[in-house]
Design an enzyme around this catalytic site. Structure first.
Site, PDB file in Angstrom:
ATOM      1  N   HIS A   1      38.852  16.785  12.130  1.00  0.00           N
ATOM      2  CA  HIS A   1      37.920  16.740  12.310  1.00  0.00           C
ATOM      3  C   HIS A   1      36.671  18.481  12.583  1.00  0.00           C
ATOM      4  CE1 HIS A   1      36.963  13.065  11.053  1.00  0.00           C
ATOM      5  NE2 HIS A   1      38.088  12.727  11.687  1.00  0.00           N
TER       6      HIS A   1
ATOM      7  N   LYS B   1      21.559  15.388  17.777  1.00  0.00           N
ATOM      8  CA  LYS B   1      22.986  15.873  17.936  1.00  0.00           C
ATOM      9  C   LYS B   1      23.647  15.931  19.191  1.00  0.00           C
ATOM     10  CE  LYS B   1      22.423  18.687  14.380  1.00  0.00           C
ATOM     11  NZ  LYS B   1      23.765  18.467  13.518  1.00  0.00           N
ATOM     12  N   ARG B   2      24.874  15.754  19.483  1.00  0.00           N
ATOM     13  CA  ARG B   2      25.862  15.613  20.753  1.00  0.00           C
ATOM     14  C   ARG B   2      25.071  17.911  21.127  1.00  0.00           C
ATOM     15  NH1 ARG B   2      29.790  12.944  22.918  1.00  0.00           N
ATOM     16  NH2 ARG B   2      29.177  14.272  24.401  1.00  0.00           N
TER      17      ARG B   2
ATOM     18  N   THR C   1      27.373  14.690   9.569  1.00  0.00           N
ATOM     19  CA  THR C   1      26.706  13.352   8.779  1.00  0.00           C
ATOM     20  C   THR C   1      25.060  13.420   9.597  1.00  0.00           C
ATOM     21  OG1 THR C   1      27.607  11.465  10.575  1.00  0.00           O
ATOM     22  CG2 THR C   1      28.828  12.190   8.379  1.00  0.00           C
TER      23      THR C   1
ATOM     24  N   LYS D   1      26.491  24.218  18.700  1.00  0.00           N
ATOM     25  CA  LYS D   1      25.104  23.546  17.225  1.00  0.00           C
ATOM     26  C   LYS D   1      24.319  24.558  17.335  1.00  0.00           C
ATOM     27  CE  LYS D   1      28.059  18.583  17.365  1.00  0.00           C
ATOM     28  NZ  LYS D   1      27.497  18.213  16.068  1.00  0.00           N
TER      29      LYS D   1
ATOM     30  N   LYS E   1      22.036  11.225   6.577  1.00  0.00           N
ATOM     31  CA  LYS E   1      20.762  10.726   6.596  1.00  0.00           C
ATOM     32  C   LYS E   1      19.225  10.965   6.544  1.00  0.00           C
ATOM     33  CE  LYS E   1      24.302   9.217  10.179  1.00  0.00           C
ATOM     34  NZ  LYS E   1      25.106   9.386  11.630  1.00  0.00           N
TER      35      LYS E   1
HETATM   36  N1  GPQ Z   1      33.534  15.747  15.336  1.00  0.00           N
HETATM   37 CL1  GPQ Z   1      37.137  16.905  16.226  1.00  0.00          CL
HETATM   38  C1  GPQ Z   1      32.973  14.884  16.134  1.00  0.00           C
HETATM   39  O1  GPQ Z   1      32.498  14.437  16.372  1.00  0.00           O
HETATM   40  N2  GPQ Z   1      34.580  14.828  17.509  1.00  0.00           N
HETATM   41  C2  GPQ Z   1      35.721  15.237  17.584  1.00  0.00           C
HETATM   42  O2  GPQ Z   1      35.925  15.884  18.795  1.00  0.00           O
HETATM   43  C3  GPQ Z   1      35.559  16.261  17.066  1.00  0.00           C
HETATM   44  C4  GPQ Z   1      34.541  16.163  15.402  1.00  0.00           C
HETATM   45  C5  GPQ Z   1      32.449  15.346  14.308  1.00  0.00           C
HETATM   46  C6  GPQ Z   1      32.324  17.097  13.790  1.00  0.00           C
HETATM   47  O3  GPQ Z   1      32.263  17.448  14.432  1.00  0.00           O
HETATM   48  C7  GPQ Z   1      31.556  16.737  12.653  1.00  0.00           C
HETATM   49  O4  GPQ Z   1      31.466  18.556  12.036  1.00  0.00           O
HETATM   50  C8  GPQ Z   1      31.955  15.801  11.547  1.00  0.00           C
HETATM   51  O5  GPQ Z   1      31.111  15.351  11.167  1.00  0.00           O
HETATM   52  C9  GPQ Z   1      31.874  14.122  12.292  1.00  0.00           C
HETATM   53  O6  GPQ Z   1      33.118  14.383  13.381  1.00  0.00           O
HETATM   54  C10 GPQ Z   1      32.628  13.636  11.346  1.00  0.00           C
HETATM   55  O7  GPQ Z   1      34.337  14.390  10.887  1.00  0.00           O
END
Ligand code: GPQ
Length: 831
Positions: free
Chosen positions: A372, A565-566, A676, A571, A680
């Protein structure tokens, strides 16, 4: 286990196999029965929390029957099952979701009304299950939803943290973390299974087994016990109910009676307290690895209990070991559960007496791995000495896996020592580190990224050596998706009824590509008007939420510009707030008349920063400081408002996302694996302002590039720009410079405080290319504004985009996994 057939009670069988009547009277009676017995309430002291508990437990009883029925059904047809192993499940609330899934929302609403409450208020009594950080955990929750709705035999496996994602408060503009005590209230959505528990060992040493020629015994270990809690996952419009099995550490057997009797009361519980720690708290890191010992223990407790449970279920099928991978598929949600590979290998050799090769062939036909992120700081590595101390047998197995793997590589590419060093599971640093992504690749039959661009990038960069060794076919793409149940039907019932009207029925909820029917209504004046009105309604609802949570009044006539988002440097919330300062300066310099002609804007931020992430926390502070100045400036009024909504979580997202006109997904190209929430937002009729990154790319392909506001450097250009920034940086352009000047003037408080943020948005510190993308970012904002002035054109884009999002249902993602990776089939349960 008692053998049912010996003493089957026919009334009992009858009772559980019949669906409960669905009328309002039955529902009301069940709620009242629960209130007066289980919850010990009378009509005099019942509150809306109680109404929630009564209704929630009543509907959970319906789910539990179906959960058991679904499981029995898949047993009876000996279906191959998939297990989605994830340290995170960001579920959010379940009550509304369950009512909609069972088609009983009206009936429950009426029953609640009869009791004297409003359904909206009762729904708001539920606390989020926040067992995840962000996208990765929410993806897992959407995936189990899709598994259930599409009738796949699949379960999630995870950990039952006593404290989930921390609650965020904003005090004087700073993030302050508070514990998430979500289990203080009764939790209707879990079912304790004390009869399902497994012993899990830590520490100790290994010795060659006397009886098993291939095996080792694990001696002098400390034994903990993991107990199952089942969380039913309602399937919409199907009888199937899925499950997330969460493990919790059981401690009672660790009470030391000898110490207690000798008066050492705290010593008597010391081991219990240590064990309890294991499932106490979710690590609040998103895209970041800290290498902490407690986290390693969590991961192993999870992995060991899960693999034991999977094997136990496999054994009830009566099939031979050679059939294991025809009955079981395991998906690793990132590397967090990657120790499962070593654990299955260990059990097959040490407990089942297999030879290495036979065991390894089973393991590698069973596991598949999803990556991811490519961010280096997120890559899990465990120090070898720590692994050896806590999991001595697994370290030995990992060494052997590595040995055989490197021998294979050496045969393919003789004498390439650099390659061997690069590709080794064990990194030769001091201390040595085990690279978990490499273990996951070597132990899996498929490796996937989560959006096309991301899957391409991992093949070209971080995993390119493995592509050389295994060939390209092992590496595939499965683009992420989101559940239309929660992210359209539940969070936006107003929009859902428009889609239902366009499609003719509600079949789009489980077959989301049918929403393409919306396109036929794009010129229908009446439909367009109602489409716009829905957006207005959702904006008014968000405006009320903002008033309640932040005390700020915003006008729902403004353009709602949202980034939730976080909080991360990659980001680039920082770039967003810098552009807000630029906009503020520009408005300040205008005549009041001219200001009135501008499109009024509400800029919304929300998101949590990891507790130890200094820069991310400082970004939150800057946003709040800017908000303070802008929102209280009489000259500015409604033409610009800035809002930071505290405690972003799934249920907040359900209010925020449907209200956006434009949402921002502006990561430096190549850094956001997928994203994601972008999906949405568009499904809810919002447009996107984004970079050419993650799923933005495929969304653009689907909706058409004229529908979307894209800007910024491309992923393949990033390395060069970074190099330039580091060694030959040009000064920031005048726009960005003026923003720095404003910050340095002290307008937002002590200017020195924000120096670190200025440092990381230009010159050598600008790792995420804020200053490089800033000019094109401002231009993209201008384009958004121009379009918003043309209401007709805006509504057209909004409808067309929403109509073209069929691909981004997580049902499609799950179909892709099922077909290309898991080799499993959907079957509607027949019970
Ligand atoms: N993602 Cl490695 C997280 O939310 N937490 C994590 O620790 C890692 C990945 C996210 C990623 O940043 C997004 O771009 C993806 O859409 C999401 O995972 C699901 O695949």
């Amino acid at each position: 286990q008692p053998k049912h057939s010996d003493h089957l009670n026919s009334e009992f069988v009858d009772y559980v196999s019949k669906e409960l009547p669905r009328d309002e009277k039955t529902i009301l009676t069940s709620i009242i029965t629960l209130l007066s017995s289980t919850f010990f309430k009378t009509p005099h002291n019942t509150t809306s929390v109680d109404a929630y508990n009564g209704a929630a437990f009543s509907i959970r009883n319906r789910l539990l029957r179906r959960l058991d029925g679904t499981d029995q059904f898949f047993n009876s047809i000996k279906a191959k099952r998939v297990y989605y192993m994830s340290l995170e499940f960001l579920i959010g609330r379940t009550f509304d979701n369950a009512m909609l899934a069972l088609g009983l929302k009206n009936e429950y609403s009426n029953a609640i009304k009869t009791l004297g409450y409003k359904m909206e208020d009762v729904i708001d009594e539920e606390r989020d299950a926040a067992l995840g950080n962000g996208g990765l955990g929410r993806l897992a929750a959407c995936f189990v939803d899709s598994l259930a709705c599409s009738n796949y035999p699949g379960w999630g496996y995870g950990l039952r943290y006593k404290y989930g994602m921390f609650q965020q408060q904003i005090i004087n503009g700073y993030q302050v973390e508070a514990p998430d005590c979500w289990l203080d209230n009764p939790n209707p959505w879990e079912f304790p299974r004390p009869e399902i528990s497994y012993k899990v060992k830590f520490y100790g040493n290994v010795a060659k087994s006397a009886s098993n020629p291939h095996g080792y015994t694990w001696e002098n270990a400390v034994e903990y016990e993991a107990m199952a809690f089942d969380v039913p996952v309602p399937g919409y419009g199907t009888k199937n109910v899925g499950n997330i099995r969460l493990w919790s550490c059981k401690t009672n057997h660790l009470f030391d009676l000898n110490r207690f009797n000798s008066g050492d009361y705290s010593g008597a519980t010391a081991n219990m307290v240590a064990a309890d720690m294991l499932t106490n708290v979710l690590y609040p890191n998103d895209n970041h690895n800290n290498g902490k010992e407690l986290r390693l223990k969590q991961e192993y407790l999870f992995v060991s209990a899960t693999i034991q449970d999977v094997i136990a279920r496999f054994k009830t099928s009566g099939k031979a070991w050679s059939e294991f991978s025809h009955m079981v598929a395991i998906q690793l949600n990132d590397t967090h559960p990657a120790l499962g590979i070593a654990e299955l290998q260990r059990i097959l050799i040490d407990d089942e007496g297999m030879e290495w090769d036979q065991a390894w062939s089973i393991v590698t036909k069973t596991f598949a791995f999803t990556n991811h992120t490519i961010l280096p700081e997120a890559m899990e590595k465990w120090s070898v000495p720590m692994l050896g101390k806590i999991l001595p047998r697994h370290l030995g197995i990992i060494y052997d896996i590595n040995l055989f793997f490197l021998q294979h590589v050496e045969k393919l590419y003789p004498n390439d020592r650099d390659l061997l060093a690069r590709i080794s599971i064990i990194e030769e640093s001091s201390p040595q580190q085990a690279r978990m992504a490499y273990l996951a690749i070597v132990g899996s039959h498929h490796v996937n990224g989560v959006a096309q661009i991301h899957s391409d990038i991992i093949k070209d960069t971080i995993f390119s050596d493995f592509v050389k060794v295994y060939g390209p076919d092992k590496f595939v793409n499965v683009t992420n998706g989101v559940a239309p149940r929660r992210w359209v039907n539940q969070c936006n019932p107003e929009l859902a009824s428009l889609i239902t009207e366009a499609v003719g029925d509600d079949s789009w909820v489980n077959h989301y590509s049918k929403s393409s029917k919306l396109e036929e209504f794009v010129d229908d004046e009446d439909f367009r008007r109602r489409w716009w009105e829905v957006k207005q309604t959702k904006k008014e609802q968000l405006a009320r939420y903002i008033k309640n949570t932040c005390g700020i009044e915003v006008s729902s006539n403004a353009l709602f510009d949202i980034q939730v988002k976080r909080i991360h440097e990659y980001k680039r919330q920082l770039m967003n707030i810098l552009s807000v300062i630029y906009r503020y300066n520009k408005l300040k310099n205008m005549s009041p008349q001219m200001r009135k002609e501008q499109v009024p804007r509400v800029v919304v931020f929300a998101g949590k920063a990891a507790s130890g992430y200094y820069i991310a926390k400082l970004i939150i502070k800057l946003i709040n400081s800017v908000a303070d100045v802008v929102n209280n400036d009489k000259d500015i009024g409604d033409s610009l408002k800035v809002v930071f909504i505290p405690d972003y979580c799934v249920s907040a997202a359900e209010v925020i996302i449907p209200a956006s006109d434009i949402s921002q997904h502006i990561s430096t190209a190549g850094t956001e694996a997928s994203g994601t929430s972008n999906m949405k937002f568009v499904m809810n009729g919002g447009l996107i302002l984004g970079t050419v990154d993650g799923a933005n790319v495929e969304i653009t392909e689907e909706v058409g590039d004229e529908q979307i506001f894209m800007f910024g450097v491309l992923a393949h250009e990033v390395d060069d720009f970074r190099y330039n920034q580091r060694y030959h940086a040009t000064p920031p352009d005048s726009a960005l410079q003026s923003v720095f000047d404003t910050i340095r003037s002290g307008l937002f408080g002590n200017p020195n405080e924000f120096n670190p943020l200025i440092e990381c948005s230009h010159g050598a510190g600008d790792n995420y290319l804020v200053s490089v993308d800033f000019p094109s970012y401002l231009m993209a904002h201008d384009a958004v504004e121009e379009l918003y002035k043309d209401n007709d054109a805006w509504v057209t884009k909004s409808i067309l985009c929403a109509a073209r999002m069929g691909k981004f249902s997580s049902d499609r993602s799950i179909d892709d996994y099922a077909e290309n990776i898991w080799n499993i089939e959907p079957t509607a349960a027949d019970f």
